[in-house]
Scaffold this motif. Structure first.
Motif, PDB file in Angstrom:
ATOM      1  N   GLU A 164       0.531  -1.370   0.302  1.00  0.00           N
ATOM      2  CA  GLU A 164       0.180   0.238  -0.216  1.00  0.00           C
ATOM      3  C   GLU A 164       1.258   1.121  -0.322  1.00  0.00           C
ATOM      4  O   GLU A 164       1.696   1.292   0.750  1.00  0.00           O
ATOM      5  CB  GLU A 164      -0.936  -0.404   1.293  1.00  0.00           C
ATOM      6  N   HIS A 165       0.332   2.086  -0.740  1.00  0.00           N
ATOM      7  CA  HIS A 165       1.413   3.621  -0.499  1.00  0.00           C
ATOM      8  C   HIS A 165       1.099   4.102   0.940  1.00  0.00           C
ATOM      9  O   HIS A 165       0.249   4.144   1.837  1.00  0.00           O
ATOM     10  CB  HIS A 165       0.900   4.995  -1.260  1.00  0.00           C
ATOM     11  N   TYR A 166       2.467   4.558   0.859  1.00  0.00           N
ATOM     12  CA  TYR A 166       2.358   5.219   2.195  1.00  0.00           C
ATOM     13  C   TYR A 166       2.646   6.719   2.327  1.00  0.00           C
ATOM     14  O   TYR A 166       3.974   6.860   1.617  1.00  0.00           O
ATOM     15  CB  TYR A 166       3.759   4.816   3.302  1.00  0.00           C
ATOM     16  N   SER A 167       1.976   7.216   3.190  1.00  0.00           N
ATOM     17  CA  SER A 167       1.401   9.228   2.929  1.00  0.00           C
ATOM     18  C   SER A 167       2.590   8.949   3.806  1.00  0.00           C
ATOM     19  O   SER A 167       3.006   9.870   4.509  1.00  0.00           O
ATOM     20  CB  SER A 167       0.898   9.375   2.454  1.00  0.00           C
ATOM     21  N   VAL A 168       4.038   9.561   3.090  1.00  0.00           N
ATOM     22  CA  VAL A 168       4.755  10.490   3.555  1.00  0.00           C
ATOM     23  C   VAL A 168       5.166  11.663   4.295  1.00  0.00           C
ATOM     24  O   VAL A 168       3.706  12.554   4.166  1.00  0.00           O
ATOM     25  CB  VAL A 168       6.367  10.801   2.578  1.00  0.00           C
ATOM     26  N   LEU A 169       5.505  11.602   5.917  1.00  0.00           N
ATOM     27  CA  LEU A 169       5.286  12.558   6.646  1.00  0.00           C
ATOM     28  C   LEU A 169       4.264  13.593   6.633  1.00  0.00           C
ATOM     29  O   LEU A 169       3.368  14.712   6.761  1.00  0.00           O
ATOM     30  CB  LEU A 169       6.085  13.826   6.301  1.00  0.00           C
ATOM     31  N   LEU A 170       2.741  12.522   6.714  1.00  0.00           N
ATOM     32  CA  LEU A 170       1.196  13.147   6.925  1.00  0.00           C
ATOM     33  C   LEU A 170       0.941  14.083   8.098  1.00  0.00           C
ATOM     34  O   LEU A 170       0.493  14.738   7.598  1.00  0.00           O
ATOM     35  CB  LEU A 170       0.415  11.050   6.689  1.00  0.00           C
ATOM     36  N   LYS A 171       1.322  13.038   8.478  1.00  0.00           N
ATOM     37  CA  LYS A 171       0.986  14.333  10.154  1.00  0.00           C
ATOM     38  C   LYS A 171       1.513  15.485  10.316  1.00  0.00           C
ATOM     39  O   LYS A 171       0.839  16.586  10.997  1.00  0.00           O
ATOM     40  CB  LYS A 171       1.418  13.617  11.701  1.00  0.00           C
ATOM     41  N   GLU A 172       2.759  15.466  10.011  1.00  0.00           N
ATOM     42  CA  GLU A 172       3.820  16.788   9.914  1.00  0.00           C
ATOM     43  C   GLU A 172       3.323  18.037   9.239  1.00  0.00           C
ATOM     44  O   GLU A 172       2.931  19.242   9.161  1.00  0.00           O
ATOM     45  CB  GLU A 172       4.985  16.351   9.084  1.00  0.00           C
ATOM     46  N   SER A 173       3.289  17.307   7.562  1.00  0.00           N
ATOM     47  CA  SER A 173       2.571  18.565   6.605  1.00  0.00           C
ATOM     48  C   SER A 173       0.991  18.496   7.190  1.00  0.00           C
ATOM     49  O   SER A 173       1.151  20.187   6.500  1.00  0.00           O
ATOM     50  CB  SER A 173       3.188  17.319   5.395  1.00  0.00           C
ATOM     51  N   ILE A 174      -0.067  18.210   7.119  1.00  0.00           N
ATOM     52  CA  ILE A 174      -0.959  18.133   7.419  1.00  0.00           C
ATOM     53  C   ILE A 174      -1.420  19.387   8.732  1.00  0.00           C
ATOM     54  O   ILE A 174      -1.780  20.145   8.680  1.00  0.00           O
ATOM     55  CB  ILE A 174      -2.416  17.284   8.045  1.00  0.00           C
ATOM     56  N   GLU A 175      -0.121  18.984   9.504  1.00  0.00           N
ATOM     57  CA  GLU A 175      -0.402  20.236  10.715  1.00  0.00           C
ATOM     58  C   GLU A 175       0.204  21.664  10.020  1.00  0.00           C
ATOM     59  O   GLU A 175      -0.163  22.924  10.109  1.00  0.00           O
ATOM     60  CB  GLU A 175       0.055  19.654  11.742  1.00  0.00           C
ATOM     61  N   LEU A 176       1.170  21.338   8.897  1.00  0.00           N
ATOM     62  CA  LEU A 176       1.935  23.027   8.849  1.00  0.00           C
ATOM     63  C   LEU A 176       0.981  23.440   8.231  1.00  0.00           C
ATOM     64  O   LEU A 176       0.892  25.118   8.099  1.00  0.00           O
ATOM     65  CB  LEU A 176       2.915  22.559   7.989  1.00  0.00           C
ATOM     66  N   LEU A 177      -0.034  22.757   7.408  1.00  0.00           N
ATOM     67  CA  LEU A 177      -1.094  23.240   6.407  1.00  0.00           C
ATOM     68  C   LEU A 177      -2.164  24.390   6.847  1.00  0.00           C
ATOM     69  O   LEU A 177      -2.881  24.942   6.550  1.00  0.00           O
ATOM     70  CB  LEU A 177      -1.924  22.848   5.412  1.00  0.00           C
ATOM     71  N   ASN A 178      -2.422  23.922   8.740  1.00  0.00           N
ATOM     72  CA  ASN A 178      -3.354  24.501   9.425  1.00  0.00           C
ATOM     73  C   ASN A 178      -4.564  24.746   9.201  1.00  0.00           C
ATOM     74  O   ASN A 178      -4.911  26.128   9.065  1.00  0.00           O
ATOM     75  CB  ASN A 178      -2.719  26.284   9.755  1.00  0.00           C
TER      76      ASN A 178
ATOM     77  N   PRO B 282       7.500  39.055   2.137  1.00  0.00           N
ATOM     78  CA  PRO B 282       6.951  38.627   1.875  1.00  0.00           C
ATOM     79  C   PRO B 282       6.127  37.819   2.689  1.00  0.00           C
ATOM     80  O   PRO B 282       5.157  37.011   3.144  1.00  0.00           O
ATOM     81  CB  PRO B 282       6.579  38.481   0.994  1.00  0.00           C
ATOM     82  N   TYR B 283       6.842  36.502   3.227  1.00  0.00           N
ATOM     83  CA  TYR B 283       6.504  35.367   3.525  1.00  0.00           C
ATOM     84  C   TYR B 283       6.748  34.895   4.872  1.00  0.00           C
ATOM     85  O   TYR B 283       8.243  35.347   5.153  1.00  0.00           O
ATOM     86  CB  TYR B 283       6.748  34.269   2.665  1.00  0.00           C
ATOM     87  N   ILE B 284       6.375  33.868   5.757  1.00  0.00           N
ATOM     88  CA  ILE B 284       7.090  33.799   6.874  1.00  0.00           C
ATOM     89  C   ILE B 284       7.606  31.767   6.551  1.00  0.00           C
ATOM     90  O   ILE B 284       6.486  31.682   6.461  1.00  0.00           O
ATOM     91  CB  ILE B 284       6.307  34.334   7.899  1.00  0.00           C
ATOM     92  N   ASN B 285       8.976  31.611   7.310  1.00  0.00           N
ATOM     93  CA  ASN B 285       9.330  30.587   6.247  1.00  0.00           C
ATOM     94  C   ASN B 285       8.953  30.025   8.259  1.00  0.00           C
ATOM     95  O   ASN B 285       9.106  30.193   9.135  1.00  0.00           O
ATOM     96  CB  ASN B 285      11.052  30.595   7.033  1.00  0.00           C
ATOM     97  N   LEU B 286       8.356  28.491   8.033  1.00  0.00           N
ATOM     98  CA  LEU B 286       7.663  27.956   8.726  1.00  0.00           C
ATOM     99  C   LEU B 286       8.623  27.073   9.567  1.00  0.00           C
ATOM    100  O   LEU B 286       8.400  26.509  10.106  1.00  0.00           O
ATOM    101  CB  LEU B 286       6.744  27.155   8.811  1.00  0.00           C
ATOM    102  N   THR B 287       9.274  26.208   8.315  1.00  0.00           N
ATOM    103  CA  THR B 287      10.568  25.582   8.935  1.00  0.00           C
ATOM    104  C   THR B 287      11.945  25.568   8.947  1.00  0.00           C
ATOM    105  O   THR B 287      12.881  26.084   7.809  1.00  0.00           O
ATOM    106  CB  THR B 287      10.254  24.173   7.701  1.00  0.00           C
ATOM    107  N   ARG B 288      12.459  25.819   9.845  1.00  0.00           N
ATOM    108  CA  ARG B 288      14.058  26.822   9.264  1.00  0.00           C
ATOM    109  C   ARG B 288      14.532  25.769   9.089  1.00  0.00           C
ATOM    110  O   ARG B 288      15.964  25.815   8.713  1.00  0.00           O
ATOM    111  CB  ARG B 288      14.365  27.437  11.117  1.00  0.00           C
ATOM    112  N   LYS B 289      14.340  24.256   9.938  1.00  0.00           N
ATOM    113  CA  LYS B 289      15.613  23.143   9.244  1.00  0.00           C
ATOM    114  C   LYS B 289      14.900  22.326   8.463  1.00  0.00           C
ATOM    115  O   LYS B 289      13.027  22.457   9.152  1.00  0.00           O
ATOM    116  CB  LYS B 289      16.328  22.517  10.359  1.00  0.00           C
TER     117      LYS B 289
END
Length: 308
Positions: free
Chosen positions: A3-17, A275-282
């Motif tokens: 099955e396809h595994y959705s990479v960084l699923l929790k982290e990416s969804i949280e970042l989208l706010n 114009p933009y804010i960096n949400l992931t310094r690393k």
């Protein structure tokens, strides 16, 4: 088939706010893992998902329909997403997600030709209507062009050796399958290269996949166009899987989140804001738990920014 595994699923969804009434775009629908999680969080909002793979679209449609009806799937190269959304009357969106990885089913189906682990036709097309396949590249590109794409897109130190062997072999026989190409790659590499960690064909296959699908050109199109449609406080999150992709994303995001001093000023004007804010310094990497469940998450890097 895995099955396809959705990479960084929790982290990416949280970042989208995600806002329940927002408009969101998943530019890489795949098997619908990220899209379904976005859709779960929408009430009056809407999700637009893009993919070029008809099989992926059909499989994902059923998955999304179990979650809700407020979504639209668009069969298109994501490079044209702004134009496609504008055709539908969508001029501003609240979030954009891109997962640049090839889906597990594509890798695990030998007939798609993406994997050096399964024998099958040398294809690698994400969009089967694309006239350019990996086989066409291998059998028609010049020695110079093969060397260039192996070096630039695969960063393989044996690029010339592999390209030269391909050219020699195809003089007597057309190269048609993945295992034929794997054998050529292995036979052209010196012992010290074969002893290195990882499969000896990995970088060459990566290079061919990028060239076949114009992946870096398409990514550059997205990076140069998303500002037109991302609303204030909107966010874009991108998951990349190799240094070529990540470098493009990192440089674009930096250009939008850092104000450089001009030639005559060592510091920006007081009070001036990027114009933009960096949400992931690393860049965010997969957790130990995810890595234990999916080895393909190892190279994933997640970056995100927010429009002021």
């Amino acid at each position: 088939m895995a099955e396809h595994y959705s990479v960084l699923l929790k982290e990416s969804i949280e970042l989208l706010n995600i806002k329940s009434d927002g408009i969101y775009v998943d530019l890489t629908l795949g098997r619908g893992g990220h899209s379904s999680e976005i859709l779960k969080r929408l009430k009056t909002g809407h999700l637009y998902s893009f993919d070029m793979d008809e099989e992926a679209i059909e499989k994902s449609r059923g998955r999304l329909e179990k979650v809700g009806s407020n979504f639209t799937i668009i069969k298109s190269n994501f490079a044209y997403f702004v134009e496609k959304l504008e055709e539908l009357g969508v001029n501003k969106v609240d979030g954009i997600l891109i997962d640049l990885g090839v889906s597990s089913p594509q890798f695990d189906e030998g007939e798609r030709g993406f994997s050096y682990r399964f024998d099958g036709p040398l294809d690698m097309r994400m969009d089967l209507s694309n006239p350019l396949s990996a086989a066409e590249i291998v059998n028609t590109y010049s020695l110079e062009d093969l060397t260039r794409i192996f070096r630039n897109y695969g960063e393989d130190q044996d690029s010339y050796r592999v390209a030269k062997k391909i050219v020699n072999v195809r003089e007597t026989k057309r190269i048609e399958t993945t295992f034929e190409l794997v054998d050529i790659i292995k036979s052209s590499k010196p012992g010290k290269s074969l002893e290195k960690k990882g499969h000896p064909a990995k970088q060459i296959f990566q290079a061919l996949r990028i060239e076949t699908n114009h992946e870096l050109d398409n990514l550059e199109s997205v990076l140069s166009g998303f500002e037109k449609i991302l609303a204030p406080k909107g966010r874009i999150a991108i998951i990349s899987f190799h240094s070529l992709e990540d470098r493009l994303v990192k440089e674009k995001f930096r250009s939008l989140t850092v104000i450089e001093g001009s030639r005559h000023e060592l510091v920006p004007t007081l009070g001036e804001e990027a114009p933009y804010i960096n949400l992931t310094r690393k860049p965010i990497r997969a957790s130990e738990v995810e890595l234990s469940e999916n080895h393909r998450s190892t190279s994933a890097l997640l970056r995100a920014i927010e429009r002021r």
